[in-house]
Design an enzyme around this catalytic site. Structure first.
Site, PDB file in Angstrom:
ATOM      1  N   GLU A 102       0.819  -1.218   0.000  1.00 44.13           N
ATOM      2  CA  GLU A 102       0.000   0.000   0.000  1.00 44.13           C
ATOM      3  C   GLU A 102       0.849   1.262   0.000  1.00 44.13           C
ATOM      4  O   GLU A 102       0.503   2.245  -0.662  1.00 44.13           O
ATOM      5  CB  GLU A 102      -0.907  -0.021   1.232  1.00 44.13           C
ATOM      6  N   ASP A 103       1.972   1.256   0.729  1.00 46.06           N
ATOM      7  CA  ASP A 103       2.718   2.495   0.972  1.00 46.06           C
ATOM      8  C   ASP A 103       4.134   2.527   0.410  1.00 46.06           C
ATOM      9  O   ASP A 103       4.827   3.533   0.575  1.00 46.06           O
ATOM     10  CB  ASP A 103       2.799   2.758   2.485  1.00 46.06           C
TER      11      ASP A 103
END
Length: 715
Positions: free
Chosen positions: A115-116
């Site tokens: 996600e990051d």
């Protein structure tokens, strides 16, 4: 300023478990890579907690996962100023303390990488395998740039679907939310409140249903501190004051230990403090707290039989409070929870609540599905199996009935707002009941569910044709609320065109039933043309006006009213669903053939047709709005019922009580336990018709009363 002043949940956590210094972990994490044969110091606490539950665990994969997570998140900081890697470390530690397996902990360390960071799911799959990849994908949020305002509900939908295949997805999400809630103090107040409300409405109920009490109770306290700060501070002050003095439970606990020693029962007796929300609830219920209300006694033993032995000794040597006794061992809660609950009176009348369970039960009570180890192992060594019973309910305790039902209805809720609202409503329902089918099998339903819910849970959309039920052998309306242990026989119409009534929505508690009913009603705004039994329910029937009304006269038996509408020359029909009579406020809707159907304005069909964009026309009663027809009003009604003794006598008594005279009556031969009665009745005036029909519907066994298909002759 104290830690408790900046972090309202600090006091609650201090009472339950020691805190790990995340700033120190952050400094250790920044020291860079370590030798390949040594475990990084930063995950030493994780390794220690994991080995306490799994002494033989291979920690090599954890080291590799940490190295990838630390290098991927390097340079990223949290809003608190700590290195980002402290977050996945803290989440993984929470799960390790609960006894999660190595695969879960590996995925937890990596849960934010896709996600990051630049890490891809393919990389995770290549380095750690399909299971870890699935778990990481399950908790990865959907991008707001792609989904906009729907990103949050659609992320939860994705997560729930993934949880249906592997419950460890939700375990990671719950631990992730717990750590974020612990550190929420750095956010703006409005964002704190928004996150706290979602946690309250969705995450806490999920933690409860999965049995993860350790996470649920701390989440409750953290939400309590944010959304109800004054009540939280009052409760904190009470707890602080109580902790400064002697604990009245200590003397009772020592008495229990002595009693069990004398009986030769090996047991561990602990004092278990109540968490903030639990104490607040007790205070709200009783008004004033007793000294023993700040905690409960927890008795841990080795075997199930020892639990009942302890119970027997306590009830023999102490005065029991019988109303407080509950046996959740013989009848476990739907979330796997097992314990004996009781309360005893100690010295000077002090009442102490006691929980009795085995060590295994205690582990499951705290960690729920997390404590089951790997539920998907194929060697048969765990409690979870993949066999599907005949009734369709999975034996796998990590895929309980409520989760299966949730996954079924979410497929029908295509709109994100509908899904989000329905999910919150579903999770807000307390408890679960089990009902038995008369033909065999069981159904798990939420507390408060009705026969309508049972019908849709059993038959899906085929339940549209349900015409009644027998509960524990007796005829019952579809709105009958079921209780745990009931036996239900659901009766379906043979006519495939049958459909539900709008009033079914008033009795449906499950989202699956509500979505199916609403979908049918939207697709059939005027009911099913040509079928007088299109809604054979114990409730009012939807509009069949195109079939049971005579043009130009306003409908069956309504000669002499001559309703006027704002469509010159159009035939006028009075709707059979709401039976409008003067001086009802009415409104018209054009139908096929150029006629206008007139409804009462409060009729449920009016709202449905307006929602579909159907154009309404003005309608009014002629003259002064008073009935100007003959003094006697004649109408033919059809009553659909289940056969039973004295049914005819009860129906005629109800008709007579409504001041109606029976002009003619026919009773058709019973067919599949159903009987049709046709009555031609004479009323003093039209205004009494709705009340007469209600009185006939209220007769036990009658599930529908409607106008006859052909108009009756009026005198």
């Amino acid at each position: 300023m104290s830690a408790e002043a900046t972090d309202p949940g600090a006091h609650a956590r201090k009472r339950s478990r020691p805190r790990i210094d995340l700033r120190r972990l952050g400094r250790v994490a920044l020291l860079g890579p370590v030798a390949r044969d040594r475990l990084p110091d930063a995950i030493g606490h994780v390794a220690e907690a994991h080995r306490a539950h799994c002494p033989d665990a291979d920690l090599t994969v954890l080291r590799r996962a940490y190295v990838l997570a630390e290098s991927s998140h390097r340079g990223q900081m949290r809003k608190s100023g700590e290195p980002y890697i402290t977050h996945p470390l803290a989440v993984t530690l929470i799960l390790a303390e609960l006894g999660a397996g190595t695969t879960t902990l590996t995925a937890s360390l990596l849960h934010d990488t896709v996600e990051d960071t630049e890490v891809t799911l393919d990389q995770v799959r290549e380095q750690f395998g399909d299971e870890v990849c699935y778990l990481v994908d399950g908790v990865t949020k959907l991008e707001k740039v792609d989904y906009g305002a729907a990103a949050e509900p659609e992320t939860f939908r994705k997560m729930l679907v993934a949880t249906g295949n592997d419950v460890r997805v939700m375990s990671i999400k719950l631990a992730d939310r717990l750590h974020n809630m612990r550190t929420l103090g750095v956010m703006r107040p409005e964002k704190q409140a928004r996150i706290a409300k979602v946690t309250r409405d969705v995450l806490i109920p999920l933690a409860e249903r999965l049995g993860v009490q350790a996470l649920k109770t701390e989440l409750e306290d953290l939400v309590f501190a944010i959304l109800h700060p004054e009540e939280y501070e009052d409760t904190r002050a009470l707890i602080t004051a109580a902790e400064s003095g002697p604990d009245p439970l200590a003397e009772i606990a020592e008495g229990v230990r002595a009693t069990l020693r004398e009986a030769g029962i090996t047991a561990e007796v602990l004092i278990r403090p109540r968490h903030f929300v639990s104490l607040h609830r007790v205070r709200s219920k009783r008004g004033e707290l007793r000294g023993t209300d700040f905690g409960r006694l927890l008795v841990l033993v080795a075997e199930d039989a020892d639990c009942y032995a302890v119970l027997g000794e306590l009830h023999t040597c102490f005065t029991p409070v019988i109303s407080e006794f509950k046996d959740f061992i013989a009848a476990p809660k739907f979330n796997l929870y097992q314990s004996l609950h009781t309360a005893v009176v100690g010295p000077e009348g002090a009442v102490a609540e006691v929980l009795i369970r085995t060590h295994r039960m205690h582990k499951v009570a705290e960690a729920g599905v997390v404590a089951l180890g790997n539920p998907y192992a194929q060697d048969g060594s765990t409690a979870a199996q993949h066999d599907e019973p005949a009734d369709g309910e999975r034996a796998d305790p990590t895929r309980p009935g409520w989760l299966s039902r949730l996954l079924q209805w979410q497929e029908s809720a295509t709109d994100p707002d509908t899904f989000w609202t329905t999910l919150r409503d579903d999770l807000a329902q307390d408890g679960e009941i089990t009902v038995f089918g008369a033909e065999g099998g069981t159904l798990g339903l939420p507390a408060g569910a009705s026969c309508v819910d049972a019908a849709y849970a059993r038959y899906g959309e085929a339940a549209h044709g349900c015409i009644g039920a027998r509960v524990n052998g007796r005829l019952a309306t579809l709105g009958t609320v079921l209780t745990d242990g009931d036996t239900v026989q659901l009766l379906l119409a043979q006519d495939a065109s049958s459909g539900p009534s709008p009033e079914w929505l008033d009795h449906a508690r499950t989202p699956a039933a509500r979505i199916a009913i609403a979908g049918w009603l939207e697709a059939h705004p005027d009911g099913v043309p040509g079928h007088p039994k299109s809604h054979p329910t114990p409730l009012r029937t939807p509009d069949r006006s195109a079939d049971d009304s005579a043009p130009g006269t306003g409908g069956t038996g309504d000669r002499g009213a001559g309703v006027s509408v704002d469509v010159p020359g159009a035939p006028v029909r009075l709707a059979g669903c709401c039976t409008p009579v003067p001086p009802d406020d009415v409104i018209g809707f054009p139908v096929r053939g150029g006629a206008v159907t007139v409804h009462r304005r409060e009729c449920a069909a009016v709202a449905r047709m307006q929602a579909l964009g159907r154009a309404a026309v003005g309608a009014r009663w002629n003259d002064t709005g008073e009935w100007n027809g003959p003094a006697d009003y004649r109408v033919t009604l059809v009553a659909e019922s289940f056969g039973r003794p004295r049914l005819l006598a009860d129906l005629t008594e109800a008709i007579a009580a409504a001041d109606a005279a029976i002009v003619a009556a026919t009773v058709e031969p019973p067919s599949e336990q159903r009987v049709r009665h046709t009555y031609t009745l004479q009323l003093p005036d039209a205004a009494g018709l709705p009340g007469l029909m209600r009185a006939m519907r209220d007769v036990p066994g009658v599930y529908d009363v409607s106008r006859a298909q052909q108009p009756a002759a009026a005198r």
